[in-house]
Write a protein that holds these residues in place. Structure first.
Motif, PDB file in Angstrom:
ATOM      1  N   GLN A 147     -22.102 -68.267   7.491  1.00 37.33           N
ATOM      2  CA  GLN A 147     -23.389 -68.838   7.094  1.00 37.33           C
ATOM      3  C   GLN A 147     -24.526 -68.425   8.036  1.00 37.33           C
ATOM      4  OE1 GLN A 147     -22.879 -73.113   7.123  1.00 37.33           O
ATOM      5  NE2 GLN A 147     -23.091 -73.263   9.333  1.00 37.33           N
ATOM      6  N   GLU A 148     -24.200 -68.135   9.293  1.00 31.64           N
ATOM      7  CA  GLU A 148     -25.230 -67.703  10.238  1.00 31.64           C
ATOM      8  C   GLU A 148     -25.774 -66.327   9.851  1.00 31.64           C
ATOM      9  OE1 GLU A 148     -25.885 -67.816  15.091  1.00 31.64           O
ATOM     10  OE2 GLU A 148     -23.914 -68.156  14.219  1.00 31.64           O
ATOM     11  N   GLU A 149     -24.888 -65.458   9.375  1.00 30.48           N
ATOM     12  CA  GLU A 149     -25.313 -64.134   8.915  1.00 30.48           C
ATOM     13  C   GLU A 149     -26.133 -64.251   7.632  1.00 30.48           C
ATOM     14  OE1 GLU A 149     -26.081 -60.212   8.699  1.00 30.48           O
ATOM     15  OE2 GLU A 149     -25.178 -61.284  10.394  1.00 30.48           O
ATOM     16  N   VAL A 150     -25.773 -65.189   6.773  1.00 27.95           N
ATOM     17  CA  VAL A 150     -26.530 -65.431   5.539  1.00 27.95           C
ATOM     18  C   VAL A 150     -27.949 -65.876   5.884  1.00 27.95           C
ATOM     19  CG1 VAL A 150     -26.680 -66.799   3.428  1.00 27.95           C
ATOM     20  CG2 VAL A 150     -24.450 -66.037   4.257  1.00 27.95           C
ATOM     21  N   ALA A 151     -28.062 -66.774   6.859  1.00 31.33           N
ATOM     22  CA  ALA A 151     -29.381 -67.258   7.289  1.00 31.33           C
ATOM     23  C   ALA A 151     -30.223 -66.111   7.827  1.00 31.33           C
ATOM     24  CB  ALA A 151     -29.215 -68.338   8.351  1.00 31.33           C
ATOM     25  N   ARG A 152     -29.576 -65.204   8.548  1.00 26.36           N
ATOM     26  CA  ARG A 152     -30.278 -64.050   9.112  1.00 26.36           C
ATOM     27  C   ARG A 152     -30.804 -63.143   7.990  1.00 26.36           C
ATOM     28  NH1 ARG A 152     -26.359 -61.657  13.063  1.00 26.36           N
ATOM     29  NH2 ARG A 152     -26.582 -63.691  13.993  1.00 26.36           N
ATOM     30  N   MET A 153     -29.980 -62.933   6.964  1.00 26.56           N
ATOM     31  CA  MET A 153     -30.402 -62.105   5.829  1.00 26.56           C
ATOM     32  C   MET A 153     -31.567 -62.742   5.084  1.00 26.56           C
ATOM     33  SD  MET A 153     -26.851 -60.693   4.171  1.00 26.56           S
ATOM     34  CE  MET A 153     -27.757 -59.866   2.860  1.00 26.56           C
ATOM     35  N   MET A 154     -31.471 -64.054   4.875  1.00 23.83           N
ATOM     36  CA  MET A 154     -32.537 -64.771   4.171  1.00 23.83           C
ATOM     37  C   MET A 154     -33.854 -64.653   4.942  1.00 23.83           C
ATOM     38  SD  MET A 154     -32.488 -66.778   1.328  1.00 23.83           S
ATOM     39  CE  MET A 154     -31.281 -68.076   1.149  1.00 23.83           C
ATOM     40  N   MET A 184     -29.730 -73.299   9.592  1.00 22.78           N
ATOM     41  CA  MET A 184     -30.401 -72.872  10.814  1.00 22.78           C
ATOM     42  C   MET A 184     -30.511 -74.027  11.806  1.00 22.78           C
ATOM     43  SD  MET A 184     -33.326 -70.465   9.066  1.00 22.78           S
ATOM     44  CE  MET A 184     -34.110 -69.919  10.568  1.00 22.78           C
ATOM     45  N   GLU A 185     -30.815 -75.218  11.290  1.00 24.34           N
ATOM     46  CA  GLU A 185     -30.895 -76.393  12.156  1.00 24.34           C
ATOM     47  C   GLU A 185     -29.518 -76.726  12.734  1.00 24.34           C
ATOM     48  OE1 GLU A 185     -32.157 -81.128  11.955  1.00 24.34           O
ATOM     49  OE2 GLU A 185     -32.341 -79.854  10.178  1.00 24.34           O
ATOM     50  N   GLU A 186     -28.504 -76.614  11.896  1.00 22.78           N
ATOM     51  CA  GLU A 186     -27.132 -76.906  12.321  1.00 22.78           C
ATOM     52  C   GLU A 186     -26.665 -75.920  13.386  1.00 22.78           C
ATOM     53  OE1 GLU A 186     -22.715 -76.562  10.310  1.00 22.78           O
ATOM     54  OE2 GLU A 186     -24.375 -77.163   9.035  1.00 22.78           O
ATOM     55  N   GLU A 187     -26.931 -74.609  13.164  1.00 22.95           N
ATOM     56  CA  GLU A 187     -26.514 -73.589  14.119  1.00 22.95           C
ATOM     57  C   GLU A 187     -27.266 -73.722  15.435  1.00 22.95           C
ATOM     58  OE1 GLU A 187     -24.126 -71.474  13.927  1.00 22.95           O
ATOM     59  OE2 GLU A 187     -23.554 -71.662  11.827  1.00 22.95           O
ATOM     60  N   ALA A 188     -28.570 -74.028  15.357  1.00 26.56           N
ATOM     61  CA  ALA A 188     -29.359 -74.201  16.576  1.00 26.56           C
ATOM     62  C   ALA A 188     -28.850 -75.392  17.380  1.00 26.56           C
ATOM     63  CB  ALA A 188     -30.833 -74.391  16.229  1.00 26.56           C
ATOM     64  N   SER A 189     -28.531 -76.488  16.677  1.00 18.89           N
ATOM     65  CA  SER A 189     -28.007 -77.671  17.349  1.00 18.89           C
ATOM     66  C   SER A 189     -26.658 -77.378  17.982  1.00 18.89           C
ATOM     67  CB  SER A 189     -27.884 -78.817  16.349  1.00 18.89           C
ATOM     68  OG  SER A 189     -27.327 -79.961  16.946  1.00 18.89           O
ATOM     69  N   ASP A 190     -25.832 -76.605  17.277  1.00 16.94           N
ATOM     70  CA  ASP A 190     -24.508 -76.256  17.789  1.00 16.94           C
ATOM     71  C   ASP A 190     -24.617 -75.402  19.047  1.00 16.94           C
ATOM     72  OD1 ASP A 190     -21.552 -76.021  17.489  1.00 16.94           O
ATOM     73  OD2 ASP A 190     -22.023 -73.914  17.160  1.00 16.94           O
ATOM     74  N   ASP A 191     -25.497 -74.392  19.015  1.00 17.19           N
ATOM     75  CA  ASP A 191     -25.676 -73.527  20.180  1.00 17.19           C
ATOM     76  C   ASP A 191     -26.234 -74.307  21.369  1.00 17.19           C
ATOM     77  OD1 ASP A 191     -24.714 -71.380  18.838  1.00 17.19           O
ATOM     78  OD2 ASP A 191     -26.657 -70.447  18.438  1.00 17.19           O
ATOM     79  N   TYR A 192     -27.175 -75.201  21.093  1.00 14.72           N
ATOM     80  CA  TYR A 192     -27.769 -75.975  22.185  1.00 14.72           C
ATOM     81  C   TYR A 192     -26.734 -76.928  22.782  1.00 14.72           C
ATOM     82  CZ  TYR A 192     -31.163 -78.524  24.941  1.00 14.72           C
ATOM     83  OH  TYR A 192     -31.847 -79.080  25.991  1.00 14.72           O
ATOM     84  N   SER A 193     -25.868 -77.476  21.918  1.00 14.81           N
ATOM     85  CA  SER A 193     -24.802 -78.351  22.406  1.00 14.81           C
ATOM     86  C   SER A 193     -23.921 -77.606  23.399  1.00 14.81           C
ATOM     87  CB  SER A 193     -23.944 -78.848  21.238  1.00 14.81           C
ATOM     88  OG  SER A 193     -24.696 -79.593  20.327  1.00 14.81           O
ATOM     89  N   LYS A 194     -23.567 -76.377  23.030  1.00  8.91           N
ATOM     90  CA  LYS A 194     -22.680 -75.603  23.893  1.00  8.91           C
ATOM     91  C   LYS A 194     -23.384 -75.172  25.171  1.00  8.91           C
ATOM     92  CE  LYS A 194     -19.959 -74.030  19.964  1.00  8.91           C
ATOM     93  NZ  LYS A 194     -19.805 -72.975  18.956  1.00  8.91           N
ATOM     94  N   LEU A 195     -24.659 -74.814  25.040  1.00  8.63           N
ATOM     95  CA  LEU A 195     -25.422 -74.442  26.231  1.00  8.63           C
ATOM     96  C   LEU A 195     -25.554 -75.618  27.196  1.00  8.63           C
ATOM     97  CD1 LEU A 195     -28.268 -72.269  24.681  1.00  8.63           C
ATOM     98  CD2 LEU A 195     -26.589 -71.495  26.345  1.00  8.63           C
ATOM     99  N   ALA A 196     -25.606 -76.821  26.640  1.00  9.81           N
ATOM    100  CA  ALA A 196     -25.736 -78.018  27.478  1.00  9.81           C
ATOM    101  C   ALA A 196     -24.388 -78.531  27.961  1.00  9.81           C
ATOM    102  CB  ALA A 196     -26.454 -79.119  26.695  1.00  9.81           C
TER     103      ALA A 196
END
Length: 447
Positions: free
Chosen positions: A211-218, A248-260
């Motif tokens: 789904q992250e690649e789909v978001a990038r294409m969109m 996009m919101e879900e992926e951003a939240s997921d990445d920020y969770s891991k970064l934190a």
């Protein structure tokens, strides 16, 4: 929106007044109001609204995962099943994915047969793929039709379609062969054939695509919807822009969770025990890594005994290493997430980060030499700390950019190289560099 008026209408059992005010609201405002209600008031809403009207609310509802189960349990099974049948299939799947398998089977059994079949097909796709977020509520026509007949199909199917701006063209085997927009249908004559005005170079996405690649294409193509196909190019569904925004919101939240260094930041935990469970795993790992740092300092106990002033600059060295590494990490993770680094040579990336480390290290090293000299009056001590910072920033910058690249190569989410993790690793590296140099030049420090 007059919340007090709506609640008063609920409490006084004034159905007409409630429906008159509530149904005039935007669906988002309806969902927001419903979400804030207590259980007692929600149960009144189920009596005041039809399952079709409640379906619109659930399509716009943003709640924690377990709340879907609680709300459905408040309804009668038939009411809940009817509501799910009236939701867009992809939204209904999002709700059902949060339930137990037994609950899902129960609802599917009493749902409308066509809706249940549609939802079952989507439930089979792996989570976080194009198939799991697509909808089957789209409009498809044949290439040998005229604009007039296509418009007739469009008008008849528009009420149930998630979007009508794109109309997809399929052959007899349901293979995707073209696409056209609503504008194309409006501006062309009724007798024009679809094959003459359609775009045959269709951008589509595989049903198994992440789904992250789909978001990038969109994002890259600025589409409002993207068709989803199987390996034989059969049209299976479409992904609309509203679902991509959620991704996009879900992926951003997921990445920020891991970064934190936290398991999940999607929701705010009101319960301290639940919040602690999410934070403890990383903290325990970092605790042991921190003990490793402490043991390294202990190995240089003799150096500290002879030159105690060295201990003053440990936080400075370690802090600079952590800050530099985190900066490089953020740039690398973002570049990998957006695809900006996909086609760039890894050696070029490392060379660029090494150059950045040299420049920042040299600048900070020279500054600290002058500061320590004027502060402590010891030029050699300033040079030692300055050299340590110089090498530390180079290594820390390389580590911050190199670790995510390695993880990405190993098919591991680069965001796992979280800020706290990189900071702790760089603490260890900086201590080794600092005390290694100090031990090597001990005679100059004690003279």
């Amino acid at each position: 929106m007059d919340k007090e008026l709506l609640i008063e209408a609920l409490q006084t059992d004034n159905i007409d007044e409630f429906r008159s005010e509530f149904l005039e609201l935007h669906p988002y405002d309806q969902a927001t109001f419903f979400k804030e209600l207590i259980k007692q008031h929600r149960q009144l809403v189920y009596h005041f609204l039809s399952p079709q009207e409640m379906a619109t609310i659930f399509e716009n509802l943003e709640v924690e995962d377990n709340e879907y189960s609680e709300m459905l349990a408040e309804m009668t099974p038939d009411y809940a099943a009817d509501m799910l049948s009236n939701m867009y299939a992809d939204d209904a799947v999002d709700v059902l994915n949060e339930l137990d398998k037994d609950q899902v089977v129960s609802y599917l059994t009493i749902m409308d047969r066509d809706s249940a079949r549609e939802i079952k097909e989507l439930l089979h796709y792996e989570e976080y793929t194009a198939g799991s977020i697509m909808t089957t509520d789209f409009i498809a026509i044949a290439s040998n039709q005229t604009v007039r007949s296509a418009m007739h199909i469009l008008k008849s199917k528009a009420p149930s379609a998630e979007t009508i701006y794109y109309v997809y063209v399929i052959d007899d085997d349901r293979r995707l062969v073209g696409v056209l927009t609503l504008r194309d249908l409006i501006v062309n004559d009724d007798d024009i054939m679809i094959s003459e005005i359609m775009y045959d170079r269709v951008v589509s996405v595989s049903v198994g695509e992440d789904q992250e690649e789909v978001a990038r294409m969109m994002r890259d193509y600025d589409f409002l919807a993207l068709p989803v196909v199987d390996f034989q190019n059969h049209l299976l569904g479409i992904i609309t822009v509203d679902d991509i925004i959620d991704v996009m919101e879900e992926e951003a939240s997921d990445d920020y969770s891991k970064l934190a260094g936290i398991a999940d930041l999607d929701t705010i935990d009101r319960n301290p025990i639940s919040a602690a469970k999410k934070r403890l795993p990383w903290l325990v790992i970092l605790l042991f890594l921190g003990m490793l740092t402490a043991s390294l300092i202990g190995r240089f106990e003799k150096t500290l005994d002879q030159v105690a002033i060295l201990a003053v600059f440990i936080p400075l060295i370690a802090g600079m290493a952590g800050n530099s590494g985190t900066q490089a990490l953020a740039v690398a993770v973002r570049g990998l997430a957006t695809g900006d680094l996909e086609n760039e040579s890894k050696l070029k990336i490392i060379a660029r980060e090494a150059g950045t480390g040299v420049i920042t290290g040299l600048t900070c090293g020279i500054l600290v030499i002058f500061v320590i000299y004027f502060w402590k009056g010891d030029l050699f001590l300033g040079i030692l700390v300055g050299i340590s910072i110089f090498f530390t920033l180079i290594v820390a910058t390389l580590a911050g950019s190199f670790v995510p690249l390695i993880m990405h190569r190993l098919k591991i989410d680069p965001a796992v190289a979280s800020g706290p993790f990189i900071t702790t690793i760089n603490d260890i590296i900086s201590i080794l560099i600092y005390f290694g140099i100090a031990t090597a030049f001990m005679s100059y420090l004690t003279s």
